[in-house]
Every structure is written in C-alpha cells, then in structure tokens.
Enzyme design. Structure first.
Site, PDB file in Angstrom:
ATOM      1  N   CYS A   1       0.818  -1.219   0.000  1.00 42.70           N
ATOM      2  CA  CYS A   1       0.000   0.000   0.000  1.00 42.70           C
ATOM      3  C   CYS A   1       0.854   1.271   0.000  1.00 42.70           C
ATOM      4  CB  CYS A   1      -0.936   0.006   1.198  1.00 42.70           C
ATOM      5  SG  CYS A   1      -1.893  -1.498   1.340  1.00 42.70           S
TER       6      CYS A   1
ATOM      7  N   HIS B   1      -2.860   6.779   3.755  1.00 37.38           N
ATOM      8  CA  HIS B   1      -3.366   5.538   3.173  1.00 37.38           C
ATOM      9  C   HIS B   1      -4.731   5.236   3.789  1.00 37.38           C
ATOM     10  CE1 HIS B   1      -3.907   1.547   1.878  1.00 37.38           C
ATOM     11  NE2 HIS B   1      -3.463   0.955   2.964  1.00 37.38           N
TER      12      HIS B   1
ATOM     13  N   ASN C   1     -10.177  -0.182   1.346  1.00 41.50           N
ATOM     14  CA  ASN C   1      -8.725  -0.095   1.172  1.00 41.50           C
ATOM     15  C   ASN C   1      -8.368  -0.600  -0.231  1.00 41.50           C
ATOM     16  OD1 ASN C   1      -5.964  -0.499   1.189  1.00 41.50           O
ATOM     17  ND2 ASN C   1      -5.903  -1.504   3.191  1.00 41.50           N
TER      18      ASN C   1
HETATM   19  O1  UT7 Z   1      -3.113  -1.628   3.897  1.00 40.11           O
HETATM   20  C1  UT7 Z   1      -2.820  -2.308   5.050  1.00 40.11           C
HETATM   21  C2  UT7 Z   1      -3.798  -3.417   5.115  1.00 40.11           C
HETATM   22  N1  UT7 Z   1      -4.231  -3.822   6.378  1.00 40.11           N
HETATM   23  C3  UT7 Z   1      -4.760  -3.021   7.338  1.00 40.11           C
HETATM   24  O2  UT7 Z   1      -4.787  -1.852   7.281  1.00 40.11           O
HETATM   25  C4  UT7 Z   1      -5.350  -3.752   8.500  1.00 40.11           C
HETATM   26  C5  UT7 Z   1      -5.102  -3.076   9.805  1.00 40.11           C
HETATM   27  N2  UT7 Z   1      -5.920  -3.685  10.834  1.00 40.11           N
HETATM   28  C6  UT7 Z   1      -7.219  -3.385  11.005  1.00 40.11           C
HETATM   29  O3  UT7 Z   1      -7.747  -2.551  10.306  1.00 40.11           O
HETATM   30  C7  UT7 Z   1      -7.949  -4.056  12.136  1.00 40.11           C
HETATM   31  O4  UT7 Z   1      -7.053  -4.825  12.893  1.00 40.11           O
HETATM   32  C8  UT7 Z   1      -9.127  -4.963  11.630  1.00 40.11           C
HETATM   33  C9  UT7 Z   1     -10.239  -4.092  11.067  1.00 40.11           C
HETATM   34  C10 UT7 Z   1      -8.619  -5.925  10.583  1.00 40.11           C
HETATM   35  C11 UT7 Z   1      -9.689  -5.767  12.794  1.00 40.11           C
HETATM   36  O5  UT7 Z   1     -10.138  -4.894  13.794  1.00 40.11           O
HETATM   37  P1  UT7 Z   1      -9.787  -5.161  15.303  1.00 40.11           P
HETATM   38  O6  UT7 Z   1     -10.461  -4.141  16.086  1.00 40.11           O
HETATM   39  O7  UT7 Z   1      -8.294  -5.269  15.407  1.00 40.11           O
HETATM   40  O8  UT7 Z   1     -10.506  -6.555  15.554  1.00 40.11           O
HETATM   41  P2  UT7 Z   1      -9.869  -7.935  16.026  1.00 40.11           P
HETATM   42  O9  UT7 Z   1      -9.039  -8.494  14.918  1.00 40.11           O
HETATM   43  O10 UT7 Z   1      -9.235  -7.732  17.366  1.00 40.11           O
HETATM   44  O11 UT7 Z   1     -11.159  -8.805  16.173  1.00 40.11           O
HETATM   45  C12 UT7 Z   1     -12.129  -8.530  17.165  1.00 40.11           C
HETATM   46  C13 UT7 Z   1     -13.252  -9.538  16.975  1.00 40.11           C
HETATM   47  C14 UT7 Z   1     -12.764 -10.968  16.852  1.00 40.11           C
HETATM   48  O12 UT7 Z   1     -13.690 -11.803  17.509  1.00 40.11           O
HETATM   49  P3  UT7 Z   1     -13.383 -12.397  18.965  1.00 40.11           P
HETATM   50  O13 UT7 Z   1     -12.131 -13.200  18.792  1.00 40.11           O
HETATM   51  O14 UT7 Z   1     -13.218 -11.196  19.835  1.00 40.11           O
HETATM   52  O15 UT7 Z   1     -14.598 -13.203  19.241  1.00 40.11           O
HETATM   53  C15 UT7 Z   1     -12.834 -11.242  15.366  1.00 40.11           C
HETATM   54  O16 UT7 Z   1     -13.014 -12.580  15.078  1.00 40.11           O
HETATM   55  O17 UT7 Z   1     -13.962  -9.245  15.769  1.00 40.11           O
HETATM   56  C16 UT7 Z   1     -14.045 -10.425  14.982  1.00 40.11           C
HETATM   57  N3  UT7 Z   1     -14.099 -10.070  13.569  1.00 40.11           N
HETATM   58  C17 UT7 Z   1     -15.238  -9.762  12.936  1.00 40.11           C
HETATM   59  N4  UT7 Z   1     -16.517  -9.708  13.361  1.00 40.11           N
HETATM   60  C18 UT7 Z   1     -17.438  -9.340  12.453  1.00 40.11           C
HETATM   61  C19 UT7 Z   1     -13.063  -9.972  12.717  1.00 40.11           C
HETATM   62  N5  UT7 Z   1     -13.527  -9.610  11.492  1.00 40.11           N
HETATM   63  C20 UT7 Z   1     -14.876  -9.471  11.610  1.00 40.11           C
HETATM   64  C21 UT7 Z   1     -15.891  -9.103  10.725  1.00 40.11           C
HETATM   65  N6  UT7 Z   1     -17.161  -9.045  11.188  1.00 40.11           N
HETATM   66  N7  UT7 Z   1     -15.650  -8.796   9.441  1.00 40.11           N
END
Ligand code: UT7
Length: 330
Positions: A115, A255, A285
């Site tokens: 990115c 970004h 993104n």
């Molecule tokens: O260009 C660079 C590309 N990448 C990025 O920019 C990604 C950077 N990271 C992020 O944007 C965030 O880490 C995410 C949006 C990917 C995830 O957000 P988060 O607040 O870090 O959530 P998490 O990974 O800590 O997940 C929290 C919960 C989990 O459930 P449990 O384990 O607490 O029960 C996940 O399984 O949310 C769950 N989860 C979802 N729930 C509903 C993960 N994805 C989803 C989803 N819908 N799409």
C-alpha cells in the site's frame, strides 16, 4: 549539480462501477454493517467487472491524469505502476499500460511496496525528474484486490476494494513541489500481510489452491499497531527534515485503510479533522490505489492551494512505509 523542483501536475482516478455494500457482505460471511463501520469506517467498496484487469483500471485513471496534466501519452518518459495485483507475474502491468496508452518513448516497470507503492513510485519518479534524466513520469497505483481476496475470510474480505489512481509528475516552479521524502521497510514484518503461494517459494499447485494460499493473509492487529506507530513517526521525520511544525501541515492524505488508524495517528499529530483527507467509507482499502485516488479527489474538491503543505503517507505489505511533504505549486 543543481536539481529541479518536482511536483504533481495532474491526477486521474478510476473506480469500477459495481458497488459491494456492507449489507451485501452480511450475506456472504458472518459479519454486520455495524461491525464493519465501527471497526473500519468502511461502508462500501467497488469491484472490477469480470473482464477488467488491473491494467484496464490503470489505463482509465492514466488517461484522466494526462488530460489534467495537459500532456499526451507520447510526452511520457517513464511509467511506474505500483500494484500487488498485477495482470500477470510478467510482463509488468506498466508495460501493458505503456502499450495501451501508446506511450512509445516511455520506459515502464512495476513497483512492489504494498500500500506504500504509489508513494515509493512517486519518490523514484521525483528523483528521475530532479536529476534531469526525465521530464514527465506517470505513476499509477492500481489494484484488483477482489481477485486475490478470500471471500470466505471475514478478517480480510470486508476491508479491501478495487480501484486505480494516477498522477503525472514533472518540473514545477523553483522551491515548490516535493520538499522531503522518507521511505522505509521492516522486512521482518512480512508475514503480517502476504500471499503465501504463487511465487518461487511455493509455486501454484492443487495443494496451494486447496489451502487458499493464493489469497491475502493478514494479521490485522499487527498491521494496525505498525500503521499507527509508523504514520506518526514518519510524519515527524518529514517535519524535522523541513523545519516545519505540525501546525504548518495544511492537508494530510493518509493511506485509506481504516478510519481508526487515521484518527489515532491524527490525534497524536494534533491534526484537526478538516486537515485530513478521507474517502475510505466509499472505496475501502484499495492498497496501491488508495493514496492517488484520495489525491485525485482532493484535487476535485479544490483542496490544494499554492504554498500550502500537503503530507502523503502510506504503510503496507513488506512491511513498508513511505511519506512525502509537498509545498503545493499553483
Ligand atoms: O493496507 C494495510 C492493510 N491492512 C490493514 O490496514 C489492517 C489493519 N488492521 C485493522 O484494520 C484491524 O485490525 C481490523 C479491522 C482488521 C480488525 O479490527 P480489530 O479491532 O483489530 O478486531 P480484532 O481483529 O481484534 O477482532 C475482534 C473480533 C474478533 O472476535 P473475537 O475473537 O473477539 O470473538 C474477530 O473474530 O472481531 C471479529 N471479527 C469480525 N466480526 C465481524 C473480525 N472480522 C470481523 C468481521 N465481522 N468482518
């Protein structure tokens, strides 16, 4: 040898027609509009038509950038395409684009920096122009991420979208244009965001396809922490290099990955919301496409004014980061 001042002469963007909303995704994976909006700020993203490849998106964006820069494809000395979703492994998408545009005298190559790719590409282009090697360089960030997305993985498929942005870089009035650049990489973070198979390490096989290894794999939390740390640090480095202060930043174009990343970095940099360009709610993104699409939209919204300081900052696969401060020309 005295170098030339270099800036952005014109922008273009292309967003595929098909819209995929969070509500559409609710029907595909276990997610909800509320979760996606709250955790990312994304409301919808666009998906390329089945017959559109990355070079097709790039072509449309490039044509608009050429018109806005007031030059033709034949004036181009070089084409750089930043992408992680090229038409094919080789030849480069830049060469395919060169042919489509009829940019006969232009050198052409792809650049892989995730990115951060568009900012990396703009840095390379700026030095080619500053040194006098070239006059006009087209830099494109273009992606069809929908083709490398695991539509069963809710951790990734809600985040990304397809799109392309393009810019023509060239000489500008002395003292204006790009004032400072920082490029960086932390290779040890590579496994946080990668595609496991399809290269020389793990060539494509029935097993790699069955194991869904030709898709984006991501440790979201690691990338999240890296992104905030690096955005703040690299912006501060730009300020140190130029002797400017946080108050001197008129516009920051980050970004477009996640509004929580942007908000958190902006808070630490003490930037008010009116100074931040955001369009991720509409496009998600788009990786290499994200910054040039946002730069193009900022131009459409009349947000560039002569003498103002514009910061662009990217982070992504590699892990990489790249930033630039630009004193806007007329
Ligand atoms: O260009 C660079 C590309 N990448 C990025 O920019 C990604 C950077 N990271 C992020 O944007 C965030 O880490 C995410 C949006 C990917 C995830 O957000 P988060 O607040 O870090 O959530 P998490 O990974 O800590 O997940 C929290 C919960 C989990 O459930 P449990 O384990 O607490 O029960 C996940 O399984 O949310 C769950 N989860 C979802 N729930 C509903 C993960 N994805 C989803 C989803 N819908 N799409």
């Amino acid at each position: 040898m005295e170098t030339r001042s270099v800036g952005f002469l014109g922008f273009g963007k292309y967003i595929p027609e098909k819209v995929l909303t969070n509500y559409d995704l609710e029907k595909m994976v276990d997610t909800s509009n509320e979760w996606i909006v709250e955790r990312t700020g994304i409301k919808e993203r666009h998906i390329a038509a089945p017959d559109q490849a990355t070079s097709d998106l790039a072509f449309n964006a490039a044509q608009q950038a050429l018109v806005n820069a007031g030059i033709t494809a034949e004036d181009l000395d070089c084409i750089i395409v930043a992408t992680v979703s090229p038409d094919m492994l080789f030849p480069s998408t830049a060469c395919i684009l060169q042919d489509k545009l009829g940019a006969k005298k232009a050198a052409a190559f792809d650049l892989s920096a995730g990115c951060s790719g568009f900012v990396y590409g703009s840095a390379v282009a700026s030095q080619m122009i500053a040194s006098g090697l070239y006059k006009y360089v087209l830099v494109v960030g273009a992606e069809t991420l929908s083709r490398i997305m695991n539509w069963k993985d809710r951790n990734t498929c809600v985040l990304f979208g397809d799109g392309a942005g393009a810019a023509v870089l060239g000489p500008v009035e002395k003292g204006y244009g790009i004032q400072a650049i920082e490029l960086g990489a932390e290779g040890k973070g590579g496994p946080s965001l990668y595609m496991p198979a399809g290269g020389s390490r793990k060539p494509a096989s029935h097993e790699t396809v069955d194991a869904a290894e030709h898709y984006i794999h991501m440790n979201g939390t690691e990338v999240f922490k890296f992104a905030i740390r690096i955005m703040v640090r690299t912006t501060n480095h730009l300020l140190e290099k130029t002797g400017l202060t946080k108050e001197d930043i008129d516009l920051i174009i980050p970004h477009q990955a996640n509004s929580r990343i942007v908000d958190s970095a902006a808070k630490r940099l003490k930037l008010t919301p009116d100074k931040i360009m955001i369009d991720l709610d509409k496009y998600g993104n788009t990786s290499g496409g994200s910054i040039p699409i946002a730069m193009c939209e900022a131009a459409e919204q009349g947000r560039y004014h002569k003498g103002e300081n514009v910061v662009i900052v990217g982070f992504g696969a590699g892990l990489t980061w790249a930033s630039m401060i630009i004193k806007w020309q007329a």
